[in-house]
Design a protein around this motif. Structure first.
Motif, PDB file in Angstrom:
ATOM      1  N   LEU A 222      34.495  45.978  20.884  1.00 17.09           N
ATOM      2  CA  LEU A 222      35.790  46.460  21.340  1.00 17.09           C
ATOM      3  C   LEU A 222      35.662  47.363  22.559  1.00 17.09           C
ATOM      4  N   THR A 223      34.466  47.920  22.796  1.00 22.26           N
ATOM      5  CA  THR A 223      34.280  48.830  23.921  1.00 22.26           C
ATOM      6  C   THR A 223      33.815  48.122  25.178  1.00 22.26           C
ATOM      7  N   THR A 224      33.666  46.800  25.106  1.00 19.58           N
ATOM      8  CA  THR A 224      33.223  46.065  26.292  1.00 19.58           C
ATOM      9  C   THR A 224      34.210  46.257  27.431  1.00 19.58           C
ATOM     10  N   PRO A 225      33.775  46.698  28.634  1.00 15.59           N
ATOM     11  CA  PRO A 225      34.717  46.931  29.732  1.00 15.59           C
ATOM     12  C   PRO A 225      35.324  45.630  30.217  1.00 15.59           C
ATOM     13  N   PRO A 226      36.596  45.632  30.627  1.00 13.99           N
ATOM     14  CA  PRO A 226      37.227  44.426  31.169  1.00 13.99           C
ATOM     15  C   PRO A 226      36.725  44.147  32.571  1.00 13.99           C
ATOM     16  N   VAL A 227      37.429  43.274  33.290  1.00 11.88           N
ATOM     17  CA  VAL A 227      36.990  42.816  34.601  1.00 11.88           C
ATOM     18  C   VAL A 227      36.742  43.985  35.542  1.00 11.88           C
ATOM     19  N   VAL A 228      35.546  44.050  36.104  1.00  9.47           N
ATOM     20  CA  VAL A 228      35.196  45.098  37.051  1.00  9.47           C
ATOM     21  C   VAL A 228      35.911  44.845  38.374  1.00  9.47           C
ATOM     22  N   GLY A 229      36.443  45.919  38.981  1.00 11.46           N
ATOM     23  CA  GLY A 229      37.120  45.777  40.267  1.00 11.46           C
ATOM     24  C   GLY A 229      38.605  45.528  40.136  1.00 11.46           C
ATOM     25  N   VAL A 230      39.119  45.425  38.893  1.00 10.21           N
ATOM     26  CA  VAL A 230      40.542  45.182  38.656  1.00 10.21           C
ATOM     27  C   VAL A 230      41.064  46.288  37.753  1.00 10.21           C
ATOM     28  N   THR A 231      42.236  46.838  38.076  1.00  5.02           N
ATOM     29  CA  THR A 231      42.802  47.936  37.291  1.00  5.02           C
ATOM     30  C   THR A 231      43.592  47.389  36.110  1.00  5.02           C
ATOM     31  N   TRP A 232      43.135  47.722  34.911  1.00  2.00           N
ATOM     32  CA  TRP A 232      43.806  47.307  33.678  1.00  2.00           C
ATOM     33  C   TRP A 232      44.688  48.454  33.195  1.00  2.00           C
ATOM     34  N   SER A 233      45.872  48.106  32.687  1.00  2.00           N
ATOM     35  CA  SER A 233      46.746  49.121  32.101  1.00  2.00           C
ATOM     36  C   SER A 233      46.280  49.407  30.680  1.00  2.00           C
ATOM     37  N   ALA A 234      46.726  50.525  30.142  1.00  2.00           N
ATOM     38  CA  ALA A 234      46.350  50.891  28.772  1.00  2.00           C
ATOM     39  C   ALA A 234      46.826  49.827  27.780  1.00  2.00           C
TER      40      ALA A 234
END
Length: 532
Positions: A6-18
């Motif tokens: 669950l802690t795996t970071p999403p796409v690097v370089g793209v801003t994800w909302s909460a």
């Protein structure tokens, strides 16, 4: 399973909302609860141009996770390739997806992608991937196209849609080329990034024009003024001052002499339109674009007026001649290039020439630090001796893809047989009658139990296996010579580090990775023939 944490970071370089991160975590939680024997899914996310307001990668990844959950497929990884053109870079050459296809194929069963044009743009690339999937028995599935390699109609639709995608990619290329050709004739800035020192600004007519970039303009004026002094500093010295002052370079990093010279050599600093051309030695240079009147097309104010810019080029020319190396590196003459390195800095040792009283001398020296010159033959001999001693008797092995389906099938048959005989040998079963029938059934049962115990669990998995090529590396190097040995050492990332002791003695240390056996294995490039 690292990919579903669950802690795996999403796409690097793209801003994800909460909210998006919370949704992703919930999808991963659901996916992690699927049975271990579920099909294993690899998700492929691709985008050509990454901008600050990009949302496509987020939408792609969330949709792919949802589809994997709907298909009850366990996600084992996400291949994210952003700022990658599908027209120019085929799937097997992309950084993330290419690693999965070339090296991690045993880890997944089905490859998911969001839409065909997010995956490939050339029909030949798609055909190659389909052939690869068929060879390794993988499925290929699209969320927004009727693509599923498990059915014949799916394969047919794939080819038809891929043809349309290729036509669209070709049309896009024509439109872009036409736009560039048109833009070169205009005094407005229509497309592309301006040279360092400028920025774009929209005028009253809504069209972009070039204006000075406040900070970068001051950097260039300072550098140009310094170089036009009676006794100018070197370009490298200017870069050192900028770096110490914390002034970011053209790409946001440190300043380097090469990048500074490229900027100062660009005639675009005169405020005119330029284009990139290749000269006779295949170097790219900026060249002024002339209008229909035969004069340069002005696109903005001049950072360096024409007369000053010409004077600056003469200064840079004189510096280039003064700094020319009188003892150049001997091109193409270094044996074991990339293997022999400096123990202190890790830089490559390269063969160099010097001349004294009409006689040429050759020596090896680190290209990074001021190391002493070494006798090439002595270093080469020590390297070969150490390599043969450590690896000469190691067998040449080839990495091959092995499927575990046949073994899995047999294991299921054995387990079913054991279950059957256990039931029928129990009291009341048809084999629990004593005599020859029971004895024969018992022997069959024992045989099945023994067979199951002898089945290696690893053999039930899709995996890479190493097969003996029938000779040792010593034999291979005796035939292939230095070139073959160098290729093998580079593939295994084996280094020969050179250093001088306090007593002045030259010492070479062979640095061998722990997983050298796997690194040395010769890997068939399944996409080597596809250079289109």
């Amino acid at each position: 399973m690292a990919s579903t944490e669950l802690t795996t970071p999403p796409v690097v370089g793209v801003t994800w909302s909460a909210q998006e991160i919370a949704e992703l975590d919930e999808l991963k939680r659901i996916n992690a609860s699927l049975p271990e024997d579920s099909p294993r899914a690899l998700l492929s996310v691709r985008l050509s141009i990454l901008t600050d307001d990009t949302t496509s990668p987020i939408r792609q990844e969330l949709d792919l996770w949802r589809q994997a959950n709907n298909d009850r497929a366990r996600v084992v990884g996400v291949a994210r390739d952003l700022n990658v053109s599908a027209t120019k870079v085929p799937p097997w050459k992309r950084k993330d997806l290419g690693d999965w296809l070339n090296n991690r194929a045993p880890e997944f069963d089905v490859l998911y992608f969001w839409k065909l044009d997010r995956f490939v743009r050339r029909i030949l690339d798609l055909q190659v991937v389909i052939e690869w999937c068929q060879k390794l028995q993988k499925n290929l599935k699209s969320l927004n196209d009727p693509i599923d390699l498990s059915s014949q109609i799916g394969k047919t639709i794939v080819s038809l849609i891929a043809g349309m995608a290729e036509v669209e990619a070709a049309n896009t290329g024509v439109r872009v080329a036409s736009l560039w050709q048109y833009a070169k004739t205009q005094d407005k800035w229509l497309v592309g990034a301006p040279v360092y020192g400028y920025m774009t600004e929209r005028g009253p007519d809504g069209k972009s024009t070039l204006v000075f970039h406040p900070e970068r303009y001051r950097v260039l004026r300072w550098a140009i003024s310094a170089l036009l002094r009676l006794k100018p500093p070197t370009v490298n010295h200017l870069c050192m001052i900028l770096n110490r002052a914390g002034v970011p370079g053209p790409n946001g990093g440190l300043w380097h002499g090469t990048s500074m010279r490229i900027i100062l050599r660009n005639p675009a600093l005169m405020g005119v339109r330029t284009e990139m051309v290749k000269n006779a030695v295949k170097n790219k240079r900026s060249q002024v674009v002339l209008g229909t009147d035969g004069k340069p097309i002005r696109v903005g104010p001049a950072i360096s007026p024409a007369e000053e810019w010409d004077q600056l080029q003469k200064v840079l020319d004189r510096m280039s001649l003064r700094n020319k190396n009188t003892t150049p590196w001997t091109a193409g003459a270094t044996q074991f290039l990339g293997v022999i390195v400096c123990h202190k800095c890790g830089g490559n040792y390269t063969k160099r020439t010097n001349q004294n009283k009409g006689k040429k001398y050759f020596y090896l020296r680190c290209r990074v630090c001021k190391s002493a010159g070494e006798n090439p033959e002595m270093i080469y001999g020590a390297l070969v001796e150490n390599v043969l001693e450590e690896l000469g008797d190691h067998p040449v092995e080839y990495r091959e893809y092995a499927r575990g389906e046949e073994v899995r099938k047999r294991l299921r048959e054995v387990e079913a047989g054991i279950e059957h005989y256990m039931k029928e040998l129990a009291p009341g079963g048809k084999f629990a009658v004593g005599g020859f029938v029971q004895e024969t059934a018992q022997k069959t049962f024992d045989s099945l139990v023994k067979e199951m115990a002898e089945i290696d669990p690893e053999s039930t998995k899709d995996r890479w296996v190493l097969t003996h090529g029938g000779k040792t590396f010593r034999q291979q190097w005796e035939t292939g010579g230095v070139e073959e040995m160098t290729k093998d050492l580079l593939r295994a990332e084996i280094k020969f580090a050179i250093r001088r002791t306090e007593e002045g003695e030259t010492v070479g240390e062979l640095l061998i990775p722990e997983d050298v056996k796997e690194r040395l294995a010769i890997r068939e490039d399944q996409f080597a023939q596809h250079s289109f």
